[in-house]
Design a protein around this motif. Structure first.
Motif, PDB file in Angstrom:
ATOM      1  N   LYS A 135       0.812  -1.219   0.000  1.00 27.68           N
ATOM      2  CA  LYS A 135       0.000   0.000   0.000  1.00 27.68           C
ATOM      3  C   LYS A 135       0.842   1.265   0.000  1.00 27.68           C
ATOM      4  O   LYS A 135       0.513   2.238  -0.685  1.00 27.68           O
ATOM      5  CB  LYS A 135      -0.908  -0.009   1.240  1.00 27.68           C
ATOM      6  CG  LYS A 135      -1.791   1.218   1.432  1.00 27.68           C
ATOM      7  CD  LYS A 135      -2.514   1.120   2.764  1.00 27.68           C
ATOM      8  CE  LYS A 135      -3.342   2.355   3.046  1.00 27.68           C
ATOM      9  NZ  LYS A 135      -4.608   2.399   2.338  1.00 27.68           N
ATOM     10  N   MET A 136       1.953   1.261   0.752  1.00 27.47           N
ATOM     11  CA  MET A 136       2.662   2.514   1.017  1.00 27.47           C
ATOM     12  C   MET A 136       3.982   2.694   0.273  1.00 27.47           C
ATOM     13  O   MET A 136       4.425   3.825   0.100  1.00 27.47           O
ATOM     14  CB  MET A 136       2.906   2.649   2.527  1.00 27.47           C
ATOM     15  CG  MET A 136       1.632   2.652   3.338  1.00 27.47           C
ATOM     16  SD  MET A 136       1.757   3.617   4.834  1.00 27.47           S
ATOM     17  CE  MET A 136       0.056   3.554   5.429  1.00 27.47           C
ATOM     18  N   ASP A 137       4.612   1.608  -0.122  1.00 26.13           N
ATOM     19  CA  ASP A 137       5.889   1.721  -0.824  1.00 26.13           C
ATOM     20  C   ASP A 137       5.614   1.976  -2.308  1.00 26.13           C
ATOM     21  O   ASP A 137       5.651   1.075  -3.137  1.00 26.13           O
ATOM     22  CB  ASP A 137       6.697   0.433  -0.633  1.00 26.13           C
ATOM     23  CG  ASP A 137       8.082   0.520  -1.272  1.00 26.13           C
ATOM     24  OD1 ASP A 137       8.493   1.638  -1.669  1.00 26.13           O
ATOM     25  OD2 ASP A 137       8.737  -0.524  -1.397  1.00 26.13           O
ATOM     26  N   LYS A 138       5.359   3.228  -2.632  1.00 15.24           N
ATOM     27  CA  LYS A 138       4.897   3.591  -3.969  1.00 15.24           C
ATOM     28  C   LYS A 138       5.910   3.283  -5.069  1.00 15.24           C
ATOM     29  O   LYS A 138       5.535   2.868  -6.160  1.00 15.24           O
ATOM     30  CB  LYS A 138       4.538   5.081  -4.019  1.00 15.24           C
ATOM     31  CG  LYS A 138       3.451   5.505  -3.034  1.00 15.24           C
ATOM     32  CD  LYS A 138       2.137   4.806  -3.318  1.00 15.24           C
ATOM     33  CE  LYS A 138       1.028   5.323  -2.410  1.00 15.24           C
ATOM     34  NZ  LYS A 138      -0.253   4.619  -2.608  1.00 15.24           N
ATOM     35  N   ASN A 139       7.201   3.482  -4.789  1.00 13.53           N
ATOM     36  CA  ASN A 139       8.209   3.255  -5.832  1.00 13.53           C
ATOM     37  C   ASN A 139       8.868   1.889  -5.742  1.00 13.53           C
ATOM     38  O   ASN A 139       9.819   1.590  -6.470  1.00 13.53           O
ATOM     39  CB  ASN A 139       9.275   4.353  -5.812  1.00 13.53           C
ATOM     40  CG  ASN A 139      10.055   4.378  -4.499  1.00 13.53           C
ATOM     41  OD1 ASN A 139       9.809   3.558  -3.601  1.00 13.53           O
ATOM     42  ND2 ASN A 139      10.998   5.307  -4.389  1.00 13.53           N
ATOM     43  N   ARG A 140       8.367   1.039  -4.817  1.00 13.05           N
ATOM     44  CA  ARG A 140       8.815  -0.349  -4.703  1.00 13.05           C
ATOM     45  C   ARG A 140      10.332  -0.472  -4.489  1.00 13.05           C
ATOM     46  O   ARG A 140      10.987  -1.344  -5.061  1.00 13.05           O
ATOM     47  CB  ARG A 140       8.401  -1.155  -5.945  1.00 13.05           C
ATOM     48  CG  ARG A 140       6.895  -1.170  -6.190  1.00 13.05           C
ATOM     49  CD  ARG A 140       6.183  -1.958  -5.106  1.00 13.05           C
ATOM     50  NE  ARG A 140       4.749  -2.039  -5.330  1.00 13.05           N
ATOM     51  CZ  ARG A 140       3.843  -1.291  -4.712  1.00 13.05           C
ATOM     52  NH1 ARG A 140       4.221  -0.393  -3.814  1.00 13.05           N
ATOM     53  NH2 ARG A 140       2.557  -1.426  -4.960  1.00 13.05           N
ATOM     54  N   ASP A 141      10.876   0.391  -3.628  1.00 15.08           N
ATOM     55  CA  ASP A 141      12.314   0.313  -3.353  1.00 15.08           C
ATOM     56  C   ASP A 141      12.602  -0.395  -2.030  1.00 15.08           C
ATOM     57  O   ASP A 141      13.755  -0.435  -1.583  1.00 15.08           O
ATOM     58  CB  ASP A 141      12.944   1.704  -3.355  1.00 15.08           C
ATOM     59  CG  ASP A 141      12.403   2.614  -2.244  1.00 15.08           C
ATOM     60  OD1 ASP A 141      11.410   2.221  -1.596  1.00 15.08           O
ATOM     61  OD2 ASP A 141      12.957   3.707  -2.058  1.00 15.08           O
ATOM     62  N   GLY A 142      11.566  -0.946  -1.396  1.00 22.63           N
ATOM     63  CA  GLY A 142      11.775  -1.735  -0.184  1.00 22.63           C
ATOM     64  C   GLY A 142      11.718  -0.961   1.108  1.00 22.63           C
ATOM     65  O   GLY A 142      11.824  -1.556   2.187  1.00 22.63           O
ATOM     66  N   VAL A 143      11.539   0.355   1.052  1.00 22.89           N
ATOM     67  CA  VAL A 143      11.388   1.183   2.250  1.00 22.89           C
ATOM     68  C   VAL A 143      10.254   2.175   2.016  1.00 22.89           C
ATOM     69  O   VAL A 143       9.908   2.487   0.873  1.00 22.89           O
ATOM     70  CB  VAL A 143      12.681   1.943   2.622  1.00 22.89           C
ATOM     71  CG1 VAL A 143      13.791   0.979   3.006  1.00 22.89           C
ATOM     72  CG2 VAL A 143      13.117   2.858   1.482  1.00 22.89           C
TER      73      VAL A 143
END
Length: 232
Positions: A197-205
Motif C-alpha cells: 500500500k505505502m511503498d509507492k516506488n517499490r524500493d523496499g522502504v
C-alpha cells in the motif's frame, strides 16, 4: 486481496487509536481530564530534578492554552515529582492500560517517540509537545509523529524489519483480545500488505512522503486521527 487490505487498514487504524488512547489514559491517570482546579498565574516551580521551560515559551511551542498547560503540569508533577520519567516508570504506567497483554515492547517504542532528544527520559516539555501534536496538531504533524514512532532506528525510512517489530508489539499488547489470533505468518502478511500500500516506488522502504500520502487516502485512518481532539 480486498480482505487483506481491509485487515491491514484496520491494524494501522487500531495502532493510531492505541497511540492516542494511551496518551489520553496517561492524562486520566494524572487526573488531568477530570480535574476541577483553580489555575495559578504560572507553572509552579517546586524543587525538582528538572525545571520545565517557562509558560510563555510552552504557549508559543504548543497548541494548549495557559490554563491547559497549568493543569497538565500539575498532573505531571503529581505523578513525576522529579520532573522526568524514565523508561521503566513509563512502561509500568502504560502496562496498566493493557492488563491482558504484554505492553513492554510497544511502550518502549512509544517512550522513544516521546523522548525525541534520545536523552533516556521524558521531561514535561517532551510530554506536552507530543500531546500537543497528537491531540491538537494538523493531520500532517500527527502522521509525521506516527512515522517517527514506526521509524525505530530514525534513519528517515520505515523498513520491513521495523514494521514487523511494530506489528508484533501491537499483537503482544492486545494479548488474548487480538483478532484474528496471531499465527506465525501473520506479522509478515501485515507487513507485506503495508508495503504494498505505502511503498509507492517499490524500493523496499517507506519514506515520510509515501507514508503521509497513503494515509491521507485512507478515510478510516483520517477519522482515527481526529478522535481525541477535544479530550482536554
Amino acid at each position: 486481496m480486498e480482505r487483506e487490505e481491509s485487515s491491514e487498514n484496520s491494524l494501522h487504524t487500531i495502532a493510531i487509536i492505541l497511540m492516542c488512547c494511551g496518551a489520553v489514559k496517561l492524562l486520566h491517570l494524572m487526573g488531568v481530564i477530570t480535574v476541577d482546579d483553580k489555575a495559578d498565574d504560572d507553572l509552579e516551580m517546586t524543587t525538582v530534578c528538572h525545571r520545565p521551560e517557562g509558560l510563555d515559551q510552552l504557549l508559543a511551542q504548543t497548541n494548549f492554552s495557559k490554563r491547559e498547560l497549568q493543569v497538565l503540569y500539575r498532573g505531571f508533577k503529581n505523578e513525576c515529582p522529579s520532573g522526568v520519567v524514565n523508561e521503566d516508570t513509563f512502561k509500568q504506567i502504560y502496562s496498566q492500560f493493557f492488563p491482558h497483554g504484554d505492553a513492554n515492547q510497544y511502550a518502549h517504542y512509544l517512550f522513544n517517540a516521546f523522548d525525541s532528544a534520545s536523552s533516556g527520559s521524558i521531561k514535561f516539555e517532551d510530554f506536552v509537545s507530543a500531546l500537543s501534536i497528537l491531540l491538537r496538531g494538523t493531520i500532517t504533524e500527527k502522521l509525521q509523529w506516527t512515522f517517527n514512532l514506526y521509524d525505530i532506528n530514525r534513519d528517515g525510512y520505515i523498513n520491513k524489519e521495523e514494521m514487523t517489530d511494530i506489528v508484533r508489539a501491537i499483537y503482544d499488547m492486545m494479548g488474548k483480545y487480538t483478532y484474528p489470533a496471531l499465527k506465525t505468518d501473520t506479522p509478515k502478511q501485515h507487513v507485506d500488505a503495508f508495503f504494498q500500500k505505502m511503498d509507492k516506488n517499490r524500493d523496499g522502504v517507506v519514506t515520510l512522503d509515501e507514508f503521509i500520502f497513503s494515509c491521507q487516502e485512507d478515510e478510516n485512518i483520517m477519522r482515527s486521527l481526529q478522535l481525541f481532539e477535544n479530550v482536554i
